[in-house]
Design an enzyme around this catalytic site. Sequence first.
Site, PDB file in Angstrom:
ATOM      1  N   LYS A   1      -9.829   0.522  -5.802  1.00 37.37           N
ATOM      2  CA  LYS A   1      -8.179   0.037  -5.612  1.00 37.37           C
ATOM      3  C   LYS A   1      -7.850  -0.732  -6.746  1.00 37.37           C
ATOM      4  O   LYS A   1      -8.507  -1.619  -7.381  1.00 37.37           O
ATOM      5  CB  LYS A   1      -8.385  -1.079  -4.451  1.00 37.37           C
ATOM      6  CG  LYS A   1      -7.257  -1.762  -4.237  1.00 37.37           C
ATOM      7  CD  LYS A   1      -7.304  -2.639  -3.161  1.00 37.37           C
ATOM      8  CE  LYS A   1      -6.163  -3.629  -2.660  1.00 37.37           C
ATOM      9  NZ  LYS A   1      -6.504  -4.493  -1.613  1.00 37.37           N
TER      10      LYS A   1
ATOM     11  N   LYS B   1      -6.582   3.918  -3.892  1.00 41.24           N
ATOM     12  CA  LYS B   1      -5.536   3.421  -3.508  1.00 41.24           C
ATOM     13  C   LYS B   1      -4.802   2.777  -4.839  1.00 41.24           C
ATOM     14  O   LYS B   1      -5.675   1.989  -5.752  1.00 41.24           O
ATOM     15  CB  LYS B   1      -5.607   2.284  -2.428  1.00 41.24           C
ATOM     16  CG  LYS B   1      -4.466   1.280  -2.207  1.00 41.24           C
ATOM     17  CD  LYS B   1      -5.090   0.303  -1.139  1.00 41.24           C
ATOM     18  CE  LYS B   1      -4.064  -0.622  -1.002  1.00 41.24           C
ATOM     19  NZ  LYS B   1      -4.110  -1.869  -0.362  1.00 41.24           N
TER      20      LYS B   1
HETATM   21  C1  PBG Z   1      -5.309  -6.348   1.295  1.00 43.70           C
HETATM   22  C2  PBG Z   1      -4.399  -5.096   1.278  1.00 43.70           C
HETATM   23  C3  PBG Z   1      -3.259  -4.652   0.544  1.00 43.70           C
HETATM   24  C4  PBG Z   1      -2.698  -3.541   1.090  1.00 43.70           C
HETATM   25  C5  PBG Z   1      -3.601  -3.125   1.754  1.00 43.70           C
HETATM   26  N1  PBG Z   1      -4.520  -4.109   1.884  1.00 43.70           N
HETATM   27  C6  PBG Z   1      -2.322  -5.404  -0.334  1.00 43.70           C
HETATM   28  C7  PBG Z   1      -2.901  -5.879  -1.485  1.00 43.70           C
HETATM   29  O1  PBG Z   1      -4.051  -5.590  -2.097  1.00 43.70           O
HETATM   30  O2  PBG Z   1      -2.358  -6.698  -2.489  1.00 43.70           O
HETATM   31  C8  PBG Z   1      -1.654  -2.726   0.647  1.00 43.70           C
HETATM   32  C9  PBG Z   1      -1.222  -1.561   1.365  1.00 43.70           C
HETATM   33  C10 PBG Z   1       0.441  -1.123   0.953  1.00 43.70           C
HETATM   34  O3  PBG Z   1       0.988  -1.533  -0.074  1.00 43.70           O
HETATM   35  O4  PBG Z   1       0.819  -0.372   1.764  1.00 43.70           O
HETATM   36  N2  PBG Z   1      -5.579  -6.686   2.491  1.00 43.70           N
END
Ligand code: PBG
Length: 297
Positions: free
Chosen positions: A169, A222
């Site tokens: 991520k 991601k």
């Molecule tokens: C954290 C989380 C995020 C997203 C999914 N889970 C936000 C982040 O890490 O700042 C982002 C998903 C998206 O942008 O569609 N709980």
Amino acid sequence: MPLFVRPGNGIKREISSMPGNYQFSVDTLVEEVKEIATLGIPGVILFGIPDSKDELGTEAYADDGIIQKAIRAIKKNVSDILVITDVCMCEYTNHGHCGYIKKDKKTGEYQIDNDETLKLLSKEALSHAEAGVDIVAPSDMMDGRVGAIREILDQNGYENIPIMSYAAKYASAFYGPFRDAAESPPSFGDRRSYQMDTPNSEEAIREVSLDIDEGADIVMVKPALPYLDIIRLIKDQFGYPVAAYNVSGEYSMVKAAHEKGWLDEKTVAMEILMGIKRAGADIILTYWAKDAARWLT
Ligand code: PBG
């Protein structure tokens, strides 16, 4: 299909930065999930917006927390849909960070306490399991969380609940609209101390390999679009089920361009989803899930 759930009744509030996506209350969420199941979409992933936030993100692991209620309601009323939950602290902490924070004694600066966070995440995952979730998806990026969650689930008789780990991520600006939707922007600093650095692809391999060793069943990359090479790399290197999260910003920018008449949402969205699939994703998390299901029939 990612879905946002908040307390209340009869609520279906459109998220201004993500047209076509809503914050639901539990009752309207159940109706939405029924429709999603009818469309042949195999699963939903739930994000909670709690009543109250505090330093320890208590509502994340409360038995009557918003996500726990939502899981129970869906499981009671809808069959044939996989319920996945995002396991993270950022929506539940008053500072908006994904973990427990402490003040560094020397510098006076706030830092994430990785190991304390693992305890909170484990409690959160267990409470989702007790509510009846099918898969838990830790998205916080703390070191060791997959192992910690696997252990607590196994100890409590939930050895058959798989973990889909947000393994690679990246610290991405494409999460902007989501933070709006989940009401979870960090109140200070950013998430760069726990999320990954864009130019680094070797770290993705290390992170995925650690998560697989700790017991992850599905590994996620991601965002998806700017990291298609990472999806392919992980798929080739590990031969593991790979999920790709087509995140909020990737969706909203196409929506905005479509609204301006600059491109056609349907063809562009399908081209994007096809690209993610071609890159090697077995599972795609996307805000276009409902649209795509309709376009495909
Ligand atoms: C954290 C989380 C995020 C997203 C999914 N889970 C936000 C982040 O890490 O700042 C982002 C998903 C998206 O942008 O569609 N709980």
